[in-house]
Design a protein around this motif. Structure first.
Motif, PDB file in Angstrom:
ATOM      1  N   MET A 133       0.820  -1.213   0.000  1.00 58.20           N
ATOM      2  CA  MET A 133       0.000   0.000   0.000  1.00 58.20           C
ATOM      3  C   MET A 133       0.851   1.259   0.000  1.00 58.20           C
ATOM      4  O   MET A 133       0.573   2.213  -0.730  1.00 58.20           O
ATOM      5  N   GLU A 170      -2.513 -10.653   9.022  1.00 56.50           N
ATOM      6  CA  GLU A 170      -3.152  -9.758   8.049  1.00 56.50           C
ATOM      7  C   GLU A 170      -4.281  -9.031   8.760  1.00 56.50           C
ATOM      8  O   GLU A 170      -4.937  -9.607   9.637  1.00 56.50           O
ATOM      9  N   HIS A 179      -3.178 -15.870   9.400  1.00 53.59           N
ATOM     10  CA  HIS A 179      -3.652 -16.345   8.096  1.00 53.59           C
ATOM     11  C   HIS A 179      -2.652 -17.383   7.586  1.00 53.59           C
ATOM     12  O   HIS A 179      -1.448 -17.139   7.585  1.00 53.59           O
ATOM     13  N   SER A 235      -6.888  -9.115   3.377  1.00 55.76           N
ATOM     14  CA  SER A 235      -6.361 -10.198   2.542  1.00 55.76           C
ATOM     15  C   SER A 235      -6.494 -10.011   1.047  1.00 55.76           C
ATOM     16  O   SER A 235      -6.362 -10.974   0.291  1.00 55.76           O
ATOM     17  N   THR A 256       3.621  -7.491   6.230  1.00 53.57           N
ATOM     18  CA  THR A 256       2.840  -8.615   5.706  1.00 53.57           C
ATOM     19  C   THR A 256       3.177  -8.906   4.253  1.00 53.57           C
ATOM     20  O   THR A 256       3.141 -10.050   3.799  1.00 53.57           O
ATOM     21  N   THR A 257       3.539  -7.871   3.522  1.00 52.43           N
ATOM     22  CA  THR A 257       3.609  -8.003   2.063  1.00 52.43           C
ATOM     23  C   THR A 257       4.569  -9.101   1.594  1.00 52.43           C
ATOM     24  O   THR A 257       4.258  -9.828   0.642  1.00 52.43           O
ATOM     25  N   GLU A 269       9.752   3.858   6.469  1.00 48.65           N
ATOM     26  CA  GLU A 269       9.530   2.457   6.850  1.00 48.65           C
ATOM     27  C   GLU A 269      10.437   2.159   8.040  1.00 48.65           C
ATOM     28  O   GLU A 269      11.644   2.376   7.975  1.00 48.65           O
ATOM     29  N   SER A 273       3.094 -12.617   1.132  1.00 51.58           N
ATOM     30  CA  SER A 273       1.761 -12.739   0.536  1.00 51.58           C
ATOM     31  C   SER A 273       1.738 -13.802  -0.557  1.00 51.58           C
ATOM     32  O   SER A 273       2.702 -13.956  -1.312  1.00 51.58           O
ATOM     33  N   ALA A 274       0.625 -14.518  -0.666  1.00 50.35           N
ATOM     34  CA  ALA A 274       0.458 -15.453  -1.783  1.00 50.35           C
ATOM     35  C   ALA A 274       0.278 -14.669  -3.083  1.00 50.35           C
ATOM     36  O   ALA A 274       0.459 -15.221  -4.178  1.00 50.35           O
ATOM     37  N   ALA A 275      -0.103 -13.410  -2.953  1.00 47.57           N
ATOM     38  CA  ALA A 275      -0.077 -12.426  -4.032  1.00 47.57           C
ATOM     39  C   ALA A 275      -0.878 -12.808  -5.268  1.00 47.57           C
ATOM     40  O   ALA A 275      -0.487 -12.561  -6.402  1.00 47.57           O
ATOM     41  N   GLN A 276      -2.028 -13.406  -5.029  1.00 52.90           N
ATOM     42  CA  GLN A 276      -2.917 -13.687  -6.161  1.00 52.90           C
ATOM     43  C   GLN A 276      -3.727 -12.461  -6.480  1.00 52.90           C
ATOM     44  O   GLN A 276      -4.127 -11.709  -5.586  1.00 52.90           O
ATOM     45  N   VAL A 287       8.087   5.853  12.584  1.00 46.60           N
ATOM     46  CA  VAL A 287       7.329   7.015  13.059  1.00 46.60           C
ATOM     47  C   VAL A 287       6.967   6.767  14.517  1.00 46.60           C
ATOM     48  O   VAL A 287       6.356   5.747  14.856  1.00 46.60           O
ATOM     49  N   GLY A 338      -4.822  -7.204  -0.246  1.00 48.28           N
ATOM     50  CA  GLY A 338      -3.916  -6.069  -0.397  1.00 48.28           C
ATOM     51  C   GLY A 338      -3.085  -6.117  -1.661  1.00 48.28           C
ATOM     52  O   GLY A 338      -2.792  -5.070  -2.250  1.00 48.28           O
ATOM     53  N   MET A 339      -2.710  -7.305  -2.091  1.00 47.81           N
ATOM     54  CA  MET A 339      -1.920  -7.377  -3.322  1.00 47.81           C
ATOM     55  C   MET A 339      -2.823  -7.159  -4.538  1.00 47.81           C
ATOM     56  O   MET A 339      -2.483  -6.406  -5.452  1.00 47.81           O
ATOM     57  N   ALA A 340      -3.976  -7.818  -4.528  1.00 47.75           N
ATOM     58  CA  ALA A 340      -4.897  -7.659  -5.661  1.00 47.75           C
ATOM     59  C   ALA A 340      -5.378  -6.214  -5.762  1.00 47.75           C
ATOM     60  O   ALA A 340      -5.461  -5.636  -6.847  1.00 47.75           O
TER      61      ALA A 340
HETATM   62  C1  LIG Z   1      -0.533 -15.581   4.360  1.00 47.51           C
HETATM   63  C2  LIG Z   1      -1.064 -14.434   3.548  1.00 47.51           C
HETATM   64  C3  LIG Z   1      -1.412 -14.630   2.230  1.00 47.51           C
HETATM   65  C4  LIG Z   1      -1.933 -13.576   1.475  1.00 47.51           C
HETATM   66  N1  LIG Z   1      -2.271 -13.773   0.168  1.00 47.51           N
HETATM   67  C5  LIG Z   1      -2.800 -12.753  -0.560  1.00 47.51           C
HETATM   68  C6  LIG Z   1      -3.165 -12.936  -1.920  1.00 47.51           C
HETATM   69  O1  LIG Z   1      -3.058 -14.018  -2.461  1.00 47.51           O
HETATM   70  N2  LIG Z   1      -3.648 -11.869  -2.600  1.00 47.51           N
HETATM   71  C7  LIG Z   1      -3.797 -10.654  -2.032  1.00 47.51           C
HETATM   72  O2  LIG Z   1      -4.276  -9.732  -2.682  1.00 47.51           O
HETATM   73  N3  LIG Z   1      -3.455 -10.451  -0.744  1.00 47.51           N
HETATM   74  C8  LIG Z   1      -2.969 -11.470   0.004  1.00 47.51           C
HETATM   75  N4  LIG Z   1      -2.626 -11.276   1.303  1.00 47.51           N
HETATM   76  C9  LIG Z   1      -2.842  -9.955   1.884  1.00 47.51           C
HETATM   77  C10 LIG Z   1      -1.750  -8.984   1.492  1.00 47.51           C
HETATM   78  O3  LIG Z   1      -0.516  -9.608   1.552  1.00 47.51           O
HETATM   79  C11 LIG Z   1      -1.828  -7.801   2.425  1.00 47.51           C
HETATM   80  O4  LIG Z   1      -3.128  -7.249   2.346  1.00 47.51           O
HETATM   81  C12 LIG Z   1      -0.838  -6.726   2.073  1.00 47.51           C
HETATM   82  O5  LIG Z   1       0.444  -7.255   1.946  1.00 47.51           O
HETATM   83  C13 LIG Z   1      -0.866  -5.640   3.133  1.00 47.51           C
HETATM   84  O6  LIG Z   1       0.012  -4.638   2.729  1.00 47.51           O
HETATM   85  P1  LIG Z   1       0.162  -3.309   3.550  1.00 47.51           P
HETATM   86  O7  LIG Z   1       1.045  -2.437   2.776  1.00 47.51           O
HETATM   87  O8  LIG Z   1      -1.187  -2.807   3.913  1.00 47.51           O
HETATM   88  O9  LIG Z   1       0.820  -3.765   4.946  1.00 47.51           O
HETATM   89  P2  LIG Z   1       2.294  -4.272   5.274  1.00 47.51           P
HETATM   90  O10 LIG Z   1       2.882  -5.060   4.188  1.00 47.51           O
HETATM   91  O11 LIG Z   1       2.245  -4.933   6.610  1.00 47.51           O
HETATM   92  O12 LIG Z   1       3.125  -2.946   5.377  1.00 47.51           O
HETATM   93  C14 LIG Z   1       3.013  -2.088   6.499  1.00 47.51           C
HETATM   94  C15 LIG Z   1       4.390  -1.549   6.809  1.00 47.51           C
HETATM   95  O13 LIG Z   1       4.272  -0.510   7.757  1.00 47.51           O
HETATM   96  C16 LIG Z   1       5.464  -0.512   8.526  1.00 47.51           C
HETATM   97  N5  LIG Z   1       5.246   0.235   9.764  1.00 47.51           N
HETATM   98  C17 LIG Z   1       4.423  -0.095  10.798  1.00 47.51           C
HETATM   99  N6  LIG Z   1       4.514   0.828  11.762  1.00 47.51           N
HETATM  100  C18 LIG Z   1       5.391   1.761  11.334  1.00 47.51           C
HETATM  101  C19 LIG Z   1       5.889   2.953  11.912  1.00 47.51           C
HETATM  102  N7  LIG Z   1       5.512   3.353  13.123  1.00 47.51           N
HETATM  103  N8  LIG Z   1       6.782   3.678  11.190  1.00 47.51           N
HETATM  104  C20 LIG Z   1       7.168   3.286   9.958  1.00 47.51           C
HETATM  105  N9  LIG Z   1       6.742   2.146   9.384  1.00 47.51           N
HETATM  106  C21 LIG Z   1       5.850   1.391  10.059  1.00 47.51           C
HETATM  107  C22 LIG Z   1       5.713  -1.990   8.768  1.00 47.51           C
HETATM  108  O14 LIG Z   1       7.040  -2.238   9.126  1.00 47.51           O
HETATM  109  C23 LIG Z   1       5.319  -2.574   7.421  1.00 47.51           C
HETATM  110  O15 LIG Z   1       6.411  -2.774   6.571  1.00 47.51           O
HETATM  111  C24 LIG Z   1      -2.096 -12.310   2.080  1.00 47.51           C
HETATM  112  C25 LIG Z   1      -1.747 -12.120   3.413  1.00 47.51           C
HETATM  113  C26 LIG Z   1      -1.238 -13.166   4.151  1.00 47.51           C
HETATM  114  C27 LIG Z   1      -0.878 -12.950   5.578  1.00 47.51           C
END
Ligand SMILES: Cc1cc2nc3c(=O)[nH]c(=O)nc-3n(C[C@H](O)[C@H](O)[C@H](O)COP(=O)(O)OP(=O)(O)OC[C@H]3O[C@@H](n4cnc5c(N)ncnc54)[C@H](O)[C@@H]3O)c2cc1C
Length: 797
Positions: free
Chosen positions: A19, A323, A229, A350, A47-48, A39, A51-54, A178, A352-354
């Motif tokens: 995101m 997640e 998850h 869940s 979480t990213t 970051e 991710s299975a990232a479908q 932060v 987030g990648m799509a």
């Molecule tokens: C097992 C699994 C399988 C999945 N498979 C799929 C799939 O097939 N398809 C799909 O679409 N989605 C899938 N998802 C969901 C998807 O991976 C997530 O929705 C997505 O990665 C979330 O991204 P994000 O950027 O919101 O969060 P994150 O990737 O968690 O990024 C948030 C970031 O914020 C940082 N952060 C936190 N606090 C602070 C702070 N105070 N200061 C600075 N940085 C900070 C963290 O370190 C982190 O790097 C899956 C999730 C899981 C757990």
């Protein structure tokens, strides 16, 4: 030399997952060249990375489908644009059905996908088996094949997005957490970090499962909570050669794909495992949670049934990653109600990648232009009642939401956890009358009455069909009470009340005290922010009645435009009950209850009166097309008023009856026909707009009017009385899709299913079209107005 933090950046993106990276990329594309991303660990380390990232486009709503379609386009072109491989594998996806309702569900999604030019087609079980030979297809009834779906390498996508953003001036600071958010007068001012302070105008909060605590640093509610998850990874298996499509076996809660010659089997089990805040802190970098085979076992059994080859496969690991989930299963995007300049891009449930490509684009658009690229009110950051930010409720609700991820989208389906958060003043009376309750903005509202058991979920005529029919008949032939108590109520008081409302509302707000005024509240594009009814109680006092779930959003909008006006705004929602007394016997009932003078009250007028000794404010209007009044009284007086009205013969009616009657009357509703892509002109509501201008959005509307823009809303009556349209169905003229239904119901007063639809080509009165209900094309006739009582004679005295 390491790059040092700037003292100021126009936008600070916090969080380096999909995101954050996507938002930064799109900000840079929109010309924000000084945006920075902070970051606290390494990019993707939340979480990213695991991710299975479908990326699967079939969804239940048009704009979420459209958003994922954008992600598909973005991921498939990023490598060419940046030179960085993103691991985009476009092998398609296969959704199988093992029961008739699932087949209906995926066919409804297929129909919707087609409306957006997404390739999706029904195939037989045999063809599905050909595409996935390892699958046991014995119980498969059919499938939908989506050839354009795919998957990516999540870390590589982020690397490509960041590379492109850097090329446009953006900067990334890893190991920069932060630690505080600076605000002044409810507005973002800057961030404190482990490396120093950065002043900024806006923050994009993309901190995944940590977002609730980051939001709290800025005084904002971010109701999202993490759950565990799981997916299973095996060592290579015979029969998997090269990349295969994703296999969605949602009846068994599973998604399946190949991974390095083996299998990846993920699940959304019926009830997830929540993770309390604080358990995962900043040390959770590229972290995983412990395997939990006991919890996974039922899913393993399902997987063994679908994939017999798993029996002998060697397990590599049971991956368990966190997640975050929101109370309604959709992410949060946009500016918060509490803090100006704080924009959420989190709670990804869940997908987030799509969604990430399209969600990041929309978030950047929102920061730069003040609104998303198209209406995303279903993901609006302001849509949750404050009560949902409670940890107890999140701990109960988030695991259920994980379990509903693959649920069949049955009409009227209700969640089970975090219920009874807000009770109507007449809660006890309604339960005594057999109300089946539904939750809206935390309130428990009667959906229908005469409940004898839990309804069986189904796409055919529902269990409540006759109950709702009886309520409609009561309102049509006698008198019914529709409870509008949870409507948001806002008191606008002060010497500038009229001037203020003339500015923020497009309707005739200068009407005299005693008036009821229907009005649109528009943005400067001339599209809907809200629609509401105002009662002018005095020269300097209006009471606004807005949608149940719109109160937070509308209060924020009004407060943000109040500067320079001498007014006060008060949310009085809980102080008052509102009972809509509707039907031909309403006149007799008010007379018997001691207020015969109400029968003299003109349409869209209101006055004070006493009914059974209780002071009410009676407003002559109707949302259901029958004559009556909306009676506002103190919440504490509602039981006595209700007792008097029911003793005189009125019966309670629920939301399903109201919706059926609304649709027959062709009345548009926010979130259905009306949204931030629709103007009063396209919604057929230009009659309620002041042509003299002077309000937000007036110029845009005048230009649209001058260019010949017309209403796009039509009513449709389906020939087949047994058809059950639900909304979100494509409308065909000949072979072309010309629009989509927005609300639908059985119209008891006309004896046929009825829908409202937005169409992109002019349709004529009486024209024949077809409504695609789960790929069954149902004949329908177009009406350019209400299908019931077009002259409105029944509701006007
Ligand atoms: C097992 C699994 C399988 C999945 N498979 C799929 C799939 O097939 N398809 C799909 O679409 N989605 C899938 N998802 C969901 C998807 O991976 C997530 O929705 C997505 O990665 C979330 O991204 P994000 O950027 O919101 O969060 P994150 O990737 O968690 O990024 C948030 C970031 O914020 C940082 N952060 C936190 N606090 C602070 C702070 N105070 N200061 C600075 N940085 C900070 C963290 O370190 C982190 O790097 C899956 C999730 C899981 C757990």
């Amino acid at each position: 030399m390491a790059d040092s933090l700037p003292s100021h950046a126009s936008v600070v993106v916090i969080g380096g997952g999909i995101m954050g990276c996507s938002t930064l990329y799109h900000l840079a594309k929109l010309g924000v060249s000084d945006a920075i991303l902070l970051e606290r660990n390494a990019l993707t380390s939340g979480t990213t990375w695991h991710s299975a990232a479908q990326v699967r486009a079939l969804r239940n709503s048009q704009n979420l489908t459209r958003m994922i379609q954008y992600s598909v386009d973005l991921y498939s072109r990023l490598e060419k644009e940046t030179g960085q491989s993103v691991g985009w594998i476009q092998k398609g996806s296969l959704s199988i059905a093992t029961n008739p309702d699932r087949l209906t569900h995926i066919k409804r999604q297929e129909a919707l996908a087609r409306a957006y030019g997404i390739d999706a087609r029904s195939i037989s079980a045999a063809e599905a088996k050909e595409r996935w030979p390892l699958m046991n297809a014995d119980d498969v009834l059919g499938a939908v094949w989506s050839p354009d779906d795919g998957r990516v390498s999540p870390s590589d996508v982020c690397a490509a997005l960041v590379k492109a953003a850097k090329g446009l001036g953006a900067r990334i600071f890893e190991r920069t957490g932060v630690t505080g958010i600076l605000t002044e007068n409810g507005r973002i001012k800057g961030v404190e970090t482990s490396q120093g302070t950065v002043m900024c105008d806006a923050i994009a909060l993309c901190t995944g499962l940590w977002s609730r605590e980051l939001g709290a640093m800025a005084g904002a509610e971010v109701p999202a909570l993490a759950c565990e998850h799981f997916y299973l990874l095996t060592k290579p298996i015979a029969g998997i050669a090269g990349n295969m499509p994703t296999l969605s076996d949602h009846d068994n809660h599973l998604y399946i794909r190949d991974d390095s010659g083996g299998l990846l089997v993920g699940c959304f089990e019926p009830m997830g495992k929540p993770i309390a805040p604080g358990v995962l802190n900043e040390s959770f970098e590229f972290g995983l949670l412990p395997e939990d085979w006991d919890h996974f076992e039922p899913m393993m059994m399902n997987a063994l049934h679908r994939l017999p080859a798993l029996e002998t496969a060697e397990v590599k690991m049971l991956l368990n990653g966190p997640e975050s989930f929101t109370p309604d299963g959709t992410f949060m995007l946009g500016e918060t109600a509490e803090t100006r300049g704080l924009f959420l891009g989190c709670g990804m449930n869940s997908v987030g990648m799509a969604s990430g490509g399209g969600a990041g684009m929309n978030l950047a658009h929102c920061i730069v232009h003040g609104h998303t690229a198209y209406d995303l009110s279903e993901a609006d950051a302001k849509r949750f009642a404050p009560v949902f930010n409670s940890l107890d409720h999140l701990m109960a609700r988030a695991p259920e939401i994980l379990g509903t991820h693959y649920d069949i989208a049955y009409p009227g389906k209700q969640l089970k956890t975090a219920r009874n958060l807000r009770a109507l003043p007449l809660d006890a009376e309604y339960r005594a009358a057999g109300a089946h309750m539904g939750q809206v903005y935390g309130w428990e509202r009667p959906l229908y009455f005469g409940k004898t058991s839990e309804p069986t979920p189904r796409f055919e005529r529902p269990d409540w069909f006759t109950n709702v029919g009886a309520e409609v008949r009561a309102a049509h032939e006698k008198a019914a009470i529709f409870d509008a108590s949870p409507f948001g109520k806002i008191e606008v008081e002060g010497k500038d009340a009229e001037a203020f409302l003339m500015r923020v509302c497009a309707g005739h707000m200068n009407r005299k005290p005693g008036s009821v005024i229907y009005t649109a509240m528009l943005n400067d594009r001339g599209t809907f922010e809200s629609d509401l009814t105002a009662q002018r109680l005095g020269p300097d006092h209006y009471r606004l009645f807005t949608g149940t779930a719109a109160i937070k959003r509308d209060m924020a909008w009004l407060s943000r435009h109040a500067e320079g006006f001498d007014i006060t705004l008060t949310d009085s929602t809980e102080a008052y009950a509102v009972l809509g007394l509707m039907g031909p016997e309403a006149a007799r009932i008010v007379a018997e209850c001691g207020a015969p003078e109400l029968n003299e009250l003109g349409y869209f007028r209101q006055t004070g009166a006493h009914l059974a000794g209780i002071h009410v404010r009676a407003a002559r209007l109707s949302y259901v097309g029958e004559a009556g009044w909306e009676l506002t009284c103190k919440a504490t007086n509602a039981p006595a008023l209700y007792a008097a009205l029911t003793a005189a013969g009125a019966v309670p009616a629920g939301m399903f009856a109201q919706t059926s009657m609304r649709v027959e009357k062709g009345f548009c509703a926010m979130g259905h026909e009306l949204d931030s892509d629709m103007t009063p002109i396209t919604a057929g509501l230009d009659f309620a707009v002041r042509k003299s201008g002077g309000f937000i959005g007036a110029e845009a509307l005048a230009a649209a009017r001058a260019s010949g823009t017309r209403s796009v809303i039509v009513s449709l009556v389906l020939d087949d009385a047994e058809a059950v349209p639900l909304g979100h169905e494509p409308v065909y003229r000949g072979d072309s899709i010309v629009g989509k239904t927005s609300s639908a119901a059985f119209g008891y007063r006309i004896g046929k299913p009825v829908a409202l639809a937005a169409v992109k080509v002019p349709l004529a009165e009486g024209e024949r079209v077809k409504v695609d209900i789960a790929r069954r094309l149902c004949d329908a006739t177009v009406t350019l107005g209400p299908v019931f009582d077009p002259s409105g004679s029944r509701m006007k005295p």
